[in-house]
Design an enzyme around this catalytic site. Sequence first.
Site, short mmCIF file in Angstrom:
data_model
loop_
_atom_site.label_atom_id
_atom_site.label_comp_id
_atom_site.label_asym_id
_atom_site.label_seq_id
_atom_site.Cartn_x
_atom_site.Cartn_y
_atom_site.Cartn_z
N THR A 12 -39.95 -12.61 1.05
CA THR A 12 -38.51 -12.37 0.84
C THR A 12 -37.86 -13.62 0.28
O THR A 12 -38.31 -14.72 0.56
CB THR A 12 -37.78 -12.13 2.19
N ARG A 32 -42.44 2.13 2.21
CA ARG A 32 -42.00 1.29 3.33
C ARG A 32 -40.79 0.43 2.91
O ARG A 32 -40.79 -0.20 1.87
CB ARG A 32 -43.13 0.38 3.77
N LEU A 33 -39.75 0.45 3.73
CA LEU A 33 -38.64 -0.49 3.56
C LEU A 33 -38.72 -1.52 4.67
O LEU A 33 -38.95 -1.17 5.83
CB LEU A 33 -37.28 0.21 3.65
N ASP A 37 -36.55 -5.18 6.13
CA ASP A 37 -35.16 -5.45 6.54
C ASP A 37 -34.28 -5.93 5.39
O ASP A 37 -33.06 -5.90 5.50
CB ASP A 37 -35.13 -6.49 7.67
N THR A 85 -35.88 -13.78 7.16
CA THR A 85 -37.11 -13.60 6.39
C THR A 85 -38.26 -13.33 7.36
O THR A 85 -38.11 -13.44 8.57
CB THR A 85 -37.44 -14.84 5.54
N HIS A 86 -39.40 -13.01 6.79
CA HIS A 86 -40.63 -12.68 7.51
C HIS A 86 -40.59 -11.24 8.04
O HIS A 86 -40.22 -10.37 7.28
CB HIS A 86 -40.95 -13.71 8.59
N THR A 87 -40.84 -11.01 9.32
CA THR A 87 -41.22 -9.67 9.78
C THR A 87 -40.02 -8.74 9.95
O THR A 87 -39.40 -8.66 11.03
CB THR A 87 -42.01 -9.79 11.11
N GLY A 88 -39.74 -7.96 8.91
CA GLY A 88 -38.60 -7.04 8.95
C GLY A 88 -38.75 -5.98 10.02
O GLY A 88 -37.75 -5.45 10.53
N1 GLY Z 1 -38.41 -9.54 5.57
C1 GLY Z 1 -38.96 -8.85 4.46
C2 GLY Z 1 -39.63 -7.61 4.78
O1 GLY Z 1 -39.90 -7.31 5.94
O2 GLY Z 1 -39.94 -6.88 3.84
#
Ligand code: GLY
Length: 305
Positions: A165, A193-194, A196, A216-219
């Site tokens: 991101t 897949r979406l 965050d 950023t990182h784990t949406g």
């Molecule tokens: N934070 C970016 C995603 O999960 O796609």
Amino acid sequence: MILLANTEAEPGFSHAVDSLLAGGAALDALVTGIGHVEAAPSVRSVGYGGWPNMVGDMECDGAVMDGTTLSVGAVGAVPRTLHVAALAREVMRRLPHVMLTGEGARRFANEIGFTEDDVLHPDSKRVWREKLDDLLDDEARAAFPDVPLIPLSNAITDPERVRDTTVFLGIDAGGNAAVATSTSGWAWKYPGRLGDSPIPGAGFYADSRYGAAACTHTGEMTMRCATSHAVVQGLKFGLSLDAAVERAAEDLLALKGGFIGEVVIHALDKNNKHRVVTLRGGKPVSYWFWEPGMAAPERRQSEQL
Ligand code: GLY
């Protein structure tokens, strides 16, 4: 005035600073900066240079939020489109909607004259293909992509590439806060897949009365905790920036089940204070910061919570 962005922002950050210094609105400065990141092949997580989904297609997500009007534009899983943050800004400006996805978003892009882009970098295609070839037997390789993807989804997950991101946050000379995001999302994600980055409240939130935040990182975690909104809501309820970030982080740290990974929260308040923290075992990451009086933007290190 203040500008904050994550480490991926390097190719665009100084452009955003120049735009703010020239009197630009925060939102436009952020979209200008992000456009350079989206086009940079060196940034292996956003736009050209990002990673495709499980079947080898690029599906990019992006969003903008104007913290003064609380207007949002967002696009998700958009094919054949590099400049998704600018596209999201057009959704905000031209439609009575907040979010478009997939071919509908691409149709809108055609209608307003956005070019169709080849977003898949040859090296990303090579890495994707090699990963699949490792995982598939001869029969599945011949039938691909008409094979069950669910078993592949778990096998192919690469924790190093979950974090893709870029986020830009800023306040302009008029005190208007804004946020913009752009990403190719989790590498080898299930099609559609979406994360965050296009979800207001999860990957980003701005309210000029209080401040702004972006993750950023784990949406898959921040969507469950509405993390960016939680930070801004904490400011609204009178918490300091430090306390607002820590309160939002508590919910992420308490998560059980589901996919758990690293998260980075970027936050600023209306008094131009900022804080960037890394959670859930993530190592400190660098981020970009600028405020008036600085000769050049600085790369700084996040704190670990
Ligand atoms: N934070 C970016 C995603 O999960 O796609």
